[in-house]
Every structure is written in C-alpha cells, then in structure tokens.
Scaffold this active site. Structure first.
Site, short mmCIF file in Angstrom:
data_model
loop_
_atom_site.label_atom_id
_atom_site.label_comp_id
_atom_site.label_asym_id
_atom_site.label_seq_id
_atom_site.Cartn_x
_atom_site.Cartn_y
_atom_site.Cartn_z
N GLU A 51 0.83 -1.20 0.00
CA GLU A 51 0.00 0.00 0.00
C GLU A 51 0.87 1.26 0.00
O GLU A 51 0.60 2.22 -0.73
CB GLU A 51 -0.91 -0.03 1.24
CG GLU A 51 -1.87 1.13 1.34
CD GLU A 51 -2.48 1.23 2.73
OE1 GLU A 51 -2.65 0.18 3.39
OE2 GLU A 51 -2.77 2.36 3.16
N ASP A 63 0.45 3.64 -3.23
CA ASP A 63 0.00 5.00 -3.00
C ASP A 63 0.87 6.00 -3.77
O ASP A 63 0.37 6.89 -4.46
CB ASP A 63 0.07 5.27 -1.48
CG ASP A 63 -0.11 6.73 -1.12
OD1 ASP A 63 -1.25 7.20 -1.19
OD2 ASP A 63 0.89 7.40 -0.80
N GLU A 78 -4.76 0.55 -3.54
CA GLU A 78 -3.37 1.04 -3.54
C GLU A 78 -2.39 -0.12 -3.52
O GLU A 78 -1.43 -0.17 -4.29
CB GLU A 78 -3.13 1.95 -2.34
CG GLU A 78 -3.86 3.29 -2.45
CD GLU A 78 -3.57 4.21 -1.28
OE1 GLU A 78 -3.72 5.43 -1.44
OE2 GLU A 78 -3.20 3.73 -0.20
N ASP A 126 -7.48 1.28 0.38
CA ASP A 126 -6.14 0.82 0.76
C ASP A 126 -5.76 -0.39 -0.06
O ASP A 126 -4.60 -0.54 -0.49
CB ASP A 126 -6.12 0.44 2.25
CG ASP A 126 -6.36 1.64 3.15
OD1 ASP A 126 -6.34 2.78 2.64
OD2 ASP A 126 -6.59 1.44 4.36
#
Lengths: 258, 258
Positions: free
Chosen positions: A62, A66, A134, A131
């Site tokens: 993640e 991101d 990501e 999340d």
C-alpha cells in the site's frame, strides 16, 4: 498419500485459479507473480505472522502503490490540462487520490469482494477497499512495471470511472468555493452585477464586484452574468489566499478525515 | 544582416550547448527535448509571460517531478528494506523527499548554479534549488520515461549523496526519538537497566524498563544494555503512539517548516 497430494494441488490450483480469474476480470491482466497480488489482498486485520512475529499483510504494498498512483495521476493531469497551473493540478490530484475516492473506485471495479479482512467497523476499516486498491497497484507495479501500471490505472480505471469534466468543473467553480469558505468562516458575501457600459443586445457584457463583509474584494467581466461572477470570485479568492486564507485547498481537502 | 543571423545562431547554439553540457555533467544524460530542461530551470520569480498573461515557469514540472521522485524513492526503499514495516518506510521516505533535503541534494550535484531566478530572500526562495531538482526530474520523466528517471535518481543521486545507513539508523534509534519527544512534551524519562537472572559473563543478558513520568512504559531485553534500552524504548513508543502520541512521526517531520 497420492490422493492427499492430488487434492492439495487441486485445492491450490483451484485457489490460484480464482485469483487469476479476478485479475483478468478486474484489471485485464495476466500476472507473472501471483503471490504479489494475493499479498495485496490481505488487510492488516487479517495478517499472517512469521515465526519471529513479523506480520504479513498488504501495508508495504500500500505504501508503494500510494506513491505510484500519485505519480501516474500527476502525469495524466499534466498532459490532460496543458494550460492549468500547478495549484489546479494539485487540487485535482488530491480529489482523485484521496482515500475516500479510491475507496469508491475500488468498490466500482468490484475489488471489494476479494479483500481479505477481519470484521469490525473501526477507523482502520474506513478506507479498507481504497487501501487495497493502492496495495494492488503496488503489486502491479512490481510485477509489470510502471508503464503497464500507468496504462492500467488510466485507461482501465480512471477514464472509466472518474468524471474528470465534472471534477475539474467543480474545481474551477470559484463561486461555490467562495461561498463554502464564507459559510465556514462566517463572512458575508454580496454580488453586485450589472451590464457594463459597452452592453448591447448583440454583444452583452457584464461586470460583477464581489464584496466580502461589505468590502469590495474582486471584479470580473464576462459575456454573461455568470461568467463575470466567476471571474470576480476568482480574483477575490486570489486576494484572500495572498492574505493567508486557504479558500481553494480547504475545499479540495474536504472533510474527508484524511 | 547575415552577420546578425549568424551571431544569433551562434548565441542560440552556444546557449543550448551550455544546457547540453550541464545535463551531461550533472545527470549524465543526453536530452531528446532540450526545451523541457530549460523550462525546468525557470523559477516562478523569473517567469516569462505569454500574450494572454499566463506565466511560463517550472511549477508544473515541479508538480510532476515531486510525485515521480516520491514513487521512485518508495520503490527503492521497498526493495532495500524488505523487512521494514510501512511506518518505517514512510518516515524514511519523508526524510529523503522533504524539500530541505532535496535542496541540499540539488546543491551537492551542482544544480544551484544553473537555476534562473530573480533575487530576494523571501519564503518562496527557501527551497529554490530543491524545487528546481523536482522540476528537473519532471523534465527527465517526460523526456526519457520513468525507468530512466528511476535509474538516474537512484544511482546518480541517491546512492551517491544520501547516507541511507545513517538515516535508517537515526530512524531506528528509538531512545533518541523518545528523548526528543519527552523534551518537547516535558515528560520525565528514566531508564532502569540490570543484568537479568540468566546473566553470565559468557552470555550477558540485560533487561531495561523505561519509565515515563515515573510510570513503567516499556520493557526490553538484549545482549547488551544498549540493545535492551532500544527495545524498551521501542515498546514505550508503540504504547504511546497507540494512545495518540506521535513520537516517531514528529521526529521524522522535523521542524522543517513543511
């Protein structure tokens, strides 16, 4: 014995087959390393643990995904809005990559059905699917590289599920932004609009002055009242921001809890 | 007339030649589109203006490069620290990509000598070189793609000029972090260390308890006093953070003004 091994393999193959199918359906991709994608689905709440107590879950992916998404979206906006200034690009990017927005995207593409998590409605669960999206992009990046991830995210997700026109319109709707800000900060707004001296029915022309707490704060002209208002508000916002108010960024940040 | 044209071309060619040379020297790269890199050097304070008043400067490229660098650094840390958790990776990343750190990097690679800006020591100038480095990476990304930018930033800049061992050591120096936090928040820290029951000269073993305002807040064991202290502090930090204190992130964020 042979039966056990056989059913073990069937089970394993069966399991992985579902992952392959999901990746094909949702992302249109054929993985090189399926383990990465499995890992991307494991939310912290469902962590596995190594012998030394280290948890295995999707948080590292993640972290990576991101940043990858942010870079991909920045590239896209840079090219898509060649005339836009950096402030506009930043605000539009933050609208797209914020967790609540990614969470919605994850649900729209159907990723939510595959997330492995333990129940509970705490704060940690709030953006569970975003999340995971990501983390999934982190896995795609490691497995397939940046350019593949870029095409996948832009063509397979962003262009399909995000209404950019609407977003950028909201972003340039300076009147709404100014009204939001004034309500939040208890300021009084007034708009004084009138046809300007050069007004004729054939070429209408308007002027607007916007007043904040009675004080003239921005002027604008335009071919319609609406246009002149927008320009006046834009000028007012520019002045307010120069005085340290964050009119646009407050609106972009939203009350999203991030 | 011919002389004018000739000297114009000589001037232009001469100018571009300097850019080519700079890119070769600093980044080891041969540009496809030199204009991108020229643009990357123009700070807001030295903006050119189009006929419609739109400014031409490096802010859009900075927006892009900032995100690209973050993605590149995330990838690098993900691979370099396979055991690290997401919190550690985030904190280390923020140490690397923060403006003051990029500013230092820009100066070390010699980019500062090429920045085009108007004087003044205002806030906007504070991270002038770091901003330019970001814009430059945005230009590299557009001109050469992500993978090239990745190699360039990691091998040509990060590995040469950033002491990662030192940074990650600072990041895992839990005792220093806890002391900083306690000073900032006016808490009293005590360390109670002693050889543990199983202590022998051959296999020494220590236990430490750390007390915050007199209250036992973390225990640690280790083969040395130092090791046991670090572990006790790590546990104390984990507990404090669970109670809503931001011990590690405060330290990582620093008083950098960002």
């Amino acid at each position: 014995m042979f039966g056990t091994i056989q059913s073990y393999f069937r089970l394993r193959y069966g399991r992985d087959k579902a992952y392959y199918r999901m990746l094909k359906t949702i992302f249109g991709l054929r993985p090189n390393n399926i383990e990465l994608y499995k890992l991307a689905l494991i939310h912290r709440s469902a962590s596995l643990f190594l012998d030394d107590g280290a948890p295995i879950n999707n948080e590292r992916l993640e972290f990576l995904g991101d940043a990858v998404i942010e870079s991909i979206v920045s590239d896209f906006l840079f090219i898509e809005f060649p005339e836009a200034d950096e402030g506009f690009l930043s605000r539009l990017r933050s609208r797209i990559v914020r967790r609540s927005s990614l969470n919605r995207l994850a649900i729209e593409i159907g990723l939510d059905r595959y997330v492995i998590a333990q129940g509970g409605n705490g704060f940690a669960q709030k953006h569970l699917y975003g999340d995971t999206l990501e983390a999934m992009m982190g896995a795609v990046y490691l497995d397939k590289g940046y350019d593949f991830s870029n095409r996948l995210f832009i063509n397979g997700i962003l262009r399909k599920y995000v209404d950019l026109d609407d977003m950028s319109e909201q972003e340039t709707d300076f009147k709404s932004r100014l009204i939001e800000w004034s309500q939040k900060n208890r300021k009084r707004l007034q708009f004084d609009s009138a046809p300007s001296a050069s007004y004729t029915a054939k070429s209408p022309h308007f002027r607007t002055t916007v007043l904040v707490d009675g004080r003239p704060s921005g002027d604008g002209e335009g071919d319609s009242k609406k246009e002149s208002e927008q320009r006046a508000c834009q000028e007012a916002i520019r002045r307010l921001e120069r005085l340290g108010e964050s009119v646009l960024s407050e609106a972009a940040g939203g009350s999203d809890g991030e």
